[in-house]
Design a protein around this motif. Structure first.
Motif, short mmCIF file in Angstrom:
data_model
loop_
_atom_site.label_atom_id
_atom_site.label_comp_id
_atom_site.label_asym_id
_atom_site.label_seq_id
_atom_site.Cartn_x
_atom_site.Cartn_y
_atom_site.Cartn_z
N ILE A 470 -12.01 -7.84 -0.60
CA ILE A 470 -10.90 -7.80 -1.56
C ILE A 470 -10.92 -6.45 -2.27
CG2 ILE A 470 -9.82 -8.96 -3.53
CD1 ILE A 470 -11.45 -11.47 -2.76
N PRO A 471 -10.10 -5.49 -1.83
CA PRO A 471 -10.11 -4.16 -2.46
C PRO A 471 -9.69 -4.23 -3.93
CG PRO A 471 -8.88 -4.16 -0.37
CD PRO A 471 -9.13 -5.60 -0.73
N ASP A 472 -10.19 -3.28 -4.71
CA ASP A 472 -9.80 -3.20 -6.13
C ASP A 472 -8.73 -2.15 -6.38
OD1 ASP A 472 -11.42 -0.99 -5.68
OD2 ASP A 472 -12.40 -1.09 -7.62
N GLU A 473 -8.29 -1.48 -5.31
CA GLU A 473 -7.22 -0.49 -5.41
C GLU A 473 -6.39 -0.52 -4.13
OE1 GLU A 473 -8.22 3.51 -7.26
OE2 GLU A 473 -10.21 2.88 -6.59
N ASP A 474 -5.11 -0.17 -4.22
CA ASP A 474 -4.30 0.07 -3.04
C ASP A 474 -4.75 1.35 -2.36
OD1 ASP A 474 -2.78 -2.12 -3.78
OD2 ASP A 474 -1.13 -0.94 -4.63
N GLY A 475 -4.59 1.40 -1.03
CA GLY A 475 -4.87 2.66 -0.35
C GLY A 475 -5.47 2.49 1.02
N ASP A 476 -5.76 3.63 1.64
CA ASP A 476 -6.46 3.65 2.92
C ASP A 476 -7.95 3.67 2.63
OD1 ASP A 476 -3.94 3.86 4.02
OD2 ASP A 476 -4.06 6.05 4.26
N TYR A 477 -8.72 2.91 3.43
CA TYR A 477 -10.15 2.77 3.18
C TYR A 477 -10.96 3.22 4.39
CZ TYR A 477 -9.78 0.26 -1.24
OH TYR A 477 -9.56 -0.07 -2.56
N ASP A 478 -11.96 4.03 4.13
CA ASP A 478 -12.98 4.31 5.14
C ASP A 478 -13.92 3.12 5.20
OD1 ASP A 478 -12.20 6.93 5.88
OD2 ASP A 478 -13.15 7.74 4.08
N ILE A 479 -14.17 2.61 6.40
CA ILE A 479 -15.08 1.50 6.62
C ILE A 479 -16.13 1.94 7.62
CG2 ILE A 479 -15.34 -0.87 7.49
CD1 ILE A 479 -13.90 -0.81 4.87
N GLY A 480 -17.39 1.68 7.34
CA GLY A 480 -18.47 2.07 8.24
C GLY A 480 -19.40 0.92 8.53
N MET A 481 -20.00 0.94 9.72
CA MET A 481 -20.93 -0.13 10.08
C MET A 481 -22.06 0.44 10.93
SD MET A 481 -20.36 -3.76 12.09
CE MET A 481 -20.29 -3.12 13.75
N SER A 482 -23.25 -0.06 10.70
CA SER A 482 -24.38 0.11 11.61
C SER A 482 -25.03 -1.25 11.76
CB SER A 482 -25.37 1.15 11.09
OG SER A 482 -25.94 0.73 9.87
N ILE A 483 -25.62 -1.49 12.92
CA ILE A 483 -26.26 -2.78 13.18
C ILE A 483 -27.57 -2.57 13.90
CG2 ILE A 483 -24.09 -4.09 13.25
CD1 ILE A 483 -24.27 -4.03 16.31
N VAL A 516 -21.07 4.10 12.33
CA VAL A 516 -19.77 4.41 12.94
C VAL A 516 -18.68 4.04 11.94
CG1 VAL A 516 -18.19 3.90 14.84
CG2 VAL A 516 -20.64 4.09 15.27
N ARG A 517 -17.67 4.90 11.81
CA ARG A 517 -16.65 4.69 10.79
C ARG A 517 -15.25 4.63 11.40
NH1 ARG A 517 -18.90 8.88 6.09
NH2 ARG A 517 -20.99 7.96 5.99
N THR A 518 -14.38 3.96 10.67
CA THR A 518 -12.97 3.91 11.01
C THR A 518 -12.17 3.86 9.71
OG1 THR A 518 -11.32 2.80 12.40
CG2 THR A 518 -12.81 1.39 11.12
N VAL A 519 -10.86 3.87 9.82
CA VAL A 519 -10.00 3.84 8.64
C VAL A 519 -9.11 2.60 8.70
CG1 VAL A 519 -8.21 5.04 7.31
CG2 VAL A 519 -10.00 6.36 8.50
N LEU A 520 -9.09 1.84 7.62
CA LEU A 520 -8.16 0.73 7.47
C LEU A 520 -7.03 1.20 6.56
CD1 LEU A 520 -10.64 -2.26 6.93
CD2 LEU A 520 -9.71 -1.37 9.08
N LYS A 521 -5.85 1.27 7.12
CA LYS A 521 -4.73 1.86 6.39
C LYS A 521 -3.93 0.81 5.61
CE LYS A 521 -3.96 5.95 9.26
NZ LYS A 521 -4.23 6.88 8.14
N GLY A 522 -3.44 1.24 4.48
CA GLY A 522 -2.49 0.44 3.72
C GLY A 522 -3.03 -0.85 3.12
N LEU A 555 -22.55 -2.93 6.23
CA LEU A 555 -21.14 -2.61 6.09
C LEU A 555 -20.92 -1.82 4.81
CD1 LEU A 555 -19.29 -5.95 7.01
CD2 LEU A 555 -19.15 -3.78 8.24
N GLY A 556 -20.17 -0.73 4.93
CA GLY A 556 -19.84 0.05 3.75
C GLY A 556 -18.38 0.41 3.75
N GLY A 557 -17.87 0.76 2.59
CA GLY A 557 -16.46 1.13 2.52
C GLY A 557 -16.12 1.76 1.19
N ILE A 558 -15.10 2.60 1.21
CA ILE A 558 -14.63 3.23 -0.01
C ILE A 558 -13.20 3.71 0.22
CG2 ILE A 558 -15.47 5.53 0.63
CD1 ILE A 558 -16.20 5.99 -2.31
N LYS A 559 -12.41 3.65 -0.82
CA LYS A 559 -11.06 4.19 -0.71
C LYS A 559 -11.14 5.67 -0.34
CE LYS A 559 -6.79 4.94 -3.32
NZ LYS A 559 -6.13 4.85 -4.64
N GLN A 560 -10.31 6.08 0.62
CA GLN A 560 -10.36 7.45 1.08
C GLN A 560 -10.16 8.44 -0.07
OE1 GLN A 560 -7.71 8.17 4.46
NE2 GLN A 560 -9.52 8.16 5.75
N VAL A 561 -10.99 9.45 -0.05
CA VAL A 561 -10.94 10.48 -1.08
C VAL A 561 -10.64 11.82 -0.42
CG1 VAL A 561 -12.23 11.69 -2.86
CG2 VAL A 561 -12.56 9.23 -2.55
#
Length: 851
Positions: A470-483, A516-522, A555-561
């Motif tokens: 549940i994001p706390d801001e609108d925007g595109d988010y970088d999401i990263g994962m390692s396993i 490894v990272r990807t972007v979740l848009k909008g 799992l990590g993530g942050i709104k794109q900066v």
């Protein structure tokens, strides 16, 4: 604290040979073996130096996070160190822990050491003295201290195999010395052997180190425990004096001991000697009153919080205050801009085995905001730049899909639950069979090495981690994962990150995949997004991880900066504020067990951010939050600079107390801050860049830390022992007593607080031996005191010194030498800020061995 009736000799005589062999190895990760027939129960052990994590990496019970040891060393405060040890002891008792794997007293040889934040100092005297107080506090609660890592375990590169090739003199004067001091002053009940070799031979099978020096020469009476998976031989380790192999089940003992006995490579006497030491440790556990196999709780009381807050503030070093901007006042600080990547996300600790689940964490932004309310100031915030190595965990923004509580659901199957378990797309409407075992977890960083019900979950299994983001801001988010394992990340059922055929990376102590990272848009604020990680661990298990582990997910993530936009926003905020507080630094991803840093740089666009804000406002406080030194290319423009080591739970409040003047800063650097990495005495002989055929040459010899800077007449960025106060102190009336034939003498002097502010001053006593036969450091710290002085008060202080203040180690004679002649004594506020000087004379040379 219970009774003292356990009889080691009687118990030993009751044990059968198989029972004795059983005791030589741990039971799982965090317990020793039990022998119920003779009343021996399992002792519980726990990491680590800045808090008691308890028995689980995965789903651990919350705990108080104490300030990093490099900060505690910088306090120069033995009473504070004892109180921190007592707080750790209380936490251990709450978790039914009998043996704490702390403190770390390895020398901070290089700024790049991954575990540098775990150690107190680059100086052996300060290191050992603070450690002794810490140990005395911890053991006053009945909890065994395990001083570590013995010895020369000063880097993470190839730590299981690398040979620390060091001269005997440097080994004695620098690397063994903090252990020697702590053993003499505190009698730790246990000691942990290091992973590495010393001069070609692994410490865990090094009889000269473990028996000849540690036990016979120094008289150490405690138990020697291996570092985890740090035993590489059967006969060698037992003959050398290593008592307990950890963790269990055994790799190098057990049946191998039986075979060695048959071959007469070992004798029953060898086994008994090891078992006696384990039983002696058990005797302490029995006497402590701490329950065996007891519950795991935590301490969160007003008293504990105050200890943590005091410790957080008293470990902060004021490096510069050229314009008197600090402490901040209501008159000049109505609008405060808080800027920087380390402001909003609290970083209580470095990474690796020192990390734990904090009971709570007060971020710098939270602490400053609360303090600003008291003076009627307004606080605004901008991130300015990012500094993460891995994207920040998503813990504050996730909900368990099963019950809606914070966290996630983790399910385990012993057989593949469906043919399309790792398909390119998952249908969330399709029901998987009931899991063989499931559990809730609180966060998005899960090393599943413990906390798993192994009676229900096989070693090879299939895992599903599911949560709602549940994001706390609108925007595109970088999401990263390692396993750790082979698997995928699905977002709302769509394959988003594919790690089915990933090579090993750097996470999870080197067991995990690359990040490894990807972007979740909008993404929309307050909307729910289904995150699901599916893992198959068969190939991972077949590769043979060095310890039990079902897998892992981070799992990590942050709104794109956008770097330019973020700095622009920060600059605009600084321009319209009375004061800007820029908080930058590192975190537990950069400073961690398992990896040394590659350089001394602050990450990302951090340096650019600091430089731009300094141009935008004339009232800027720069706060650097790291466990070890970093390069500061903007340092000359920064007139107000604070070094904030990882401060534990109360890091934000501790920082605010310093900035707003509730606490007068009194800490001083326990490590030298170089201008550049190349100035470090260990450069370039450190880590992967310095290794030579599986060994690291300690080329600097005894000239470690400040000793190296002074012998080369090289100016550091900030010298050892440097730290400012809001008070002004004046030194006078230095006197020295005659040196006795045993090398005992004292120095006395007066310190006056010439200001209107109550304060505390760390006075440092350095010794110079200008007539030494062997080369010696220009100055060596041999005494210190922390003096509390009210406004306009003065006190006379006496510091007692002994033969160790005069000595060097002579390799040819194999002994310590206090050589006759003149010794110069310097008393000052830092290594470079010497206020008083005097000389004394030792009339006759004498030598000795041992403590």
């Amino acid at each position: 604290m219970g009774n003292d009736e356990f009889n080691v000799e009687d118990t030993l005589n009751q044990l059968t040979l198989p029972e004795k062999i059983k005791l030589l190895t741990g039971q799982g990760w965090w317990h020793t073996e039990s022998i119920p027939r003779v009343g021996i129960q399992s002792m519980r052990l726990s990491d680590g130096p800045n808090g008691a994590r308890g028995t689980r990496f995965f789903n651990g019970v919350p705990s108080s996070c104490l300030p990093a040891s490099s900060g505690l060393g910088s306090s120069f405060d033995v009473e504070l160190a004892r109180k921190v040890g007592e707080a750790l002891g209380d936490e251990c008792r709450a978790k039914s822990v009998h043996v704490s794997l702390a403190p770390t007293v390895n020398i901070q040889r290089s700024p790049l050491g991954g575990r540098g934040f775990e150690s107190f100092s680059e100086d052996p005297y300060l290191n050992g003295t603070i450690a002794a107080a810490y140990i005395n506090g911890l053991q006053s609660k009945g909890v065994s201290s395990t001083i570590k890592h013995f010895v020369a375990n000063d880097q993470e590169f190839e730590r299981f195999s690398i040979s620390s090739d060091v001269s005997e003199r440097a080994l004695r004067e620098i690397y063994l010395k903090p252990f020697q001091i702590a053993i003499k002053e505190s009698n730790p009940w246990a000691l942990m052997s290091a992973y590495n070799r010393v001069n070609g031979l692994h410490v865990s099978e090094n009889k000269r180190l473990l028996t000849d020096i540690l036990r016979n020469e120094w008289g150490f009476k405690g138990t020697i425990i291996s570092d985890w998976i740090g035993v590489y031989s059967t006969t060698g380790s037992i003959k050398a004096g290593l008592d307990l192999e950890m963790p269990g089940p055994s790799v190098m003992r057990g049946k191998a001991v039986e075979r060695a006995l048959i071959a007469q490579k070992l004798t029953i006497k060898d086994i008994d000697e090891r078992v006696i030491k384990i039983l002696e440790l058990y005797k302490h556990a029995e006497a402590s009153g701490i329950p065996f196999d007891g519950p795991e709780g935590f301490i969160d009381t007003p008293k504990q919080r105050q200890v943590l807050r005091t410790a957080a503030a008293d470990t902060i070093v004021l490096l510069k205050n050229e314009k008197g901007l600090l402490p901040l006042s209501a008159q000049h600080s109505k609008k405060i801009a808080v800027i920087g990547p380390n402001a909003k996300y609290g970083t209580p600790s470095g990474g690796g085995s020192a990390s734990l689940r904090s009971t709570y964490t007060v971020s710098p932004l939270e602490g400053i905001t609360e303090a600003a309310k008291e003076i009627g100031a307004e606080v605004t915030y901008a991130i300015g730049a990012t500094s993460h190595k891995y994207l920040p965990v998503l813990d504050p923004f996730i909900r368990n899909p099963q019950d809606g509580n914070p966290g996630a659901l983790v399910q385990f199957w012993n057989a593949q639950p469906s043919d399309d378990f790792l398909a390119d797309k998952v249908d969330n409407r399709k029901t998987l069979p009931k899991a063989d075992w499931s559990t809730a977890t609180y966060g998005t960083n899960c090393l599943m090495a413990d906390g798993i019900d192994d009676t229900k979950v096989n070693t090879i299994c299939w895992i599903r981690y599911s949560t709602k983001f549940i994001p706390d801001e609108d925007g595109d988010y970088d999401i990263g994962m390692s396993i750790a394992g082979s698997g995928n990340l699905y977002v709302d059922g769509q394959l988003t990150i594919d790690l089915r055929n990933s090579p090993p990376g750097g996470t999870f102590f080197g067991l995990g995949s690359p990040d490894v990272r990807t972007v979740l848009k909008g993404l929309k604020k307050n909307e729910e997004y289904a995150l699901e990680v599916r893992i198959a661990n068969k190939e991972f298990i077949e590769r043979g991880p060095p310890f039990i582990c079902w897998g892992g997910v981070r799992l990590g993530g942050i709104k794109q900066v956008d770097a330019d936009a973020a700095i622009k926003e920060a600059v605009e905020l600084a321009e319209k504020s009375d004061v800007a507080i820029v908080i930058v630094g590192l975190n537990g991803d950069w400073e961690t067990e398992g990896n040394d840093r590659c350089d001394m740089e602050l990450p990302g666009s951090t340096n650019r951010l600091v430089a731009e804000v300094l141009k935008a406002n004339t009232s800027v406080v720069v706060v650097n939050q790291t466990g070890t030194p970093v390069r500061m290319p903007w340092v000359h423009e920064a007139h107000t600079l604070v070094q904030d080591f990882y401060g534990g739970n109360e890091l934000g409040n501790g920082l605010a107390d310093i900035l707003f003047g509730k606490v007068n800063p009194s800490a001083k650097l326990s490590i030298t801050f170089p201008k550049r990495l190349e100035d470090s005495p260990s450069y370039p002989s450190f880590s992967d860049k310095g290794q030579e055929a599986g060994k690291i040459l300690y080329n600097e010899g005894i000239f470690v830390g400040y000793r190296g800077y002074e012998i080369r007449n090289l100016e550091p960025l900030f010298p050892f022992g440097h730290g400012l106060s809001y008070s002004d102190f004046e030194y006078s009336a230095l006197e020295v007593s005659s040196v006795t034939s045993k090398g005992e003498f004292s120095v006395s002097f007066t310190v006056a607080n010439k200001s209107t502010i109550d304060g505390r001053e760390v006075v440092q006593v350095y010794i110079t031996d200008p007539e030494s036969t062997l080369p010696k450091a220009v100055k060596e710290l041999k005494g210190f005191a922390k003096i509390a002085l009210r406004a306009n008060e003065h006190k006379t202080t006496k510091i007692e010194l002994n033969r160790d203040a005069l000595a060097y180690y002579d390799e040819q004679q194999g002994c310590w030498v206090a050589e006759k002649g003149v010794f110069r004594i310097a008393v000052g506020a830092s290594l470079q800020d010497i206020r008083l000087k005097i000389e004394t004379v030792l009339e006759e040379t004498f030598t000795w061995r041992g403590l």
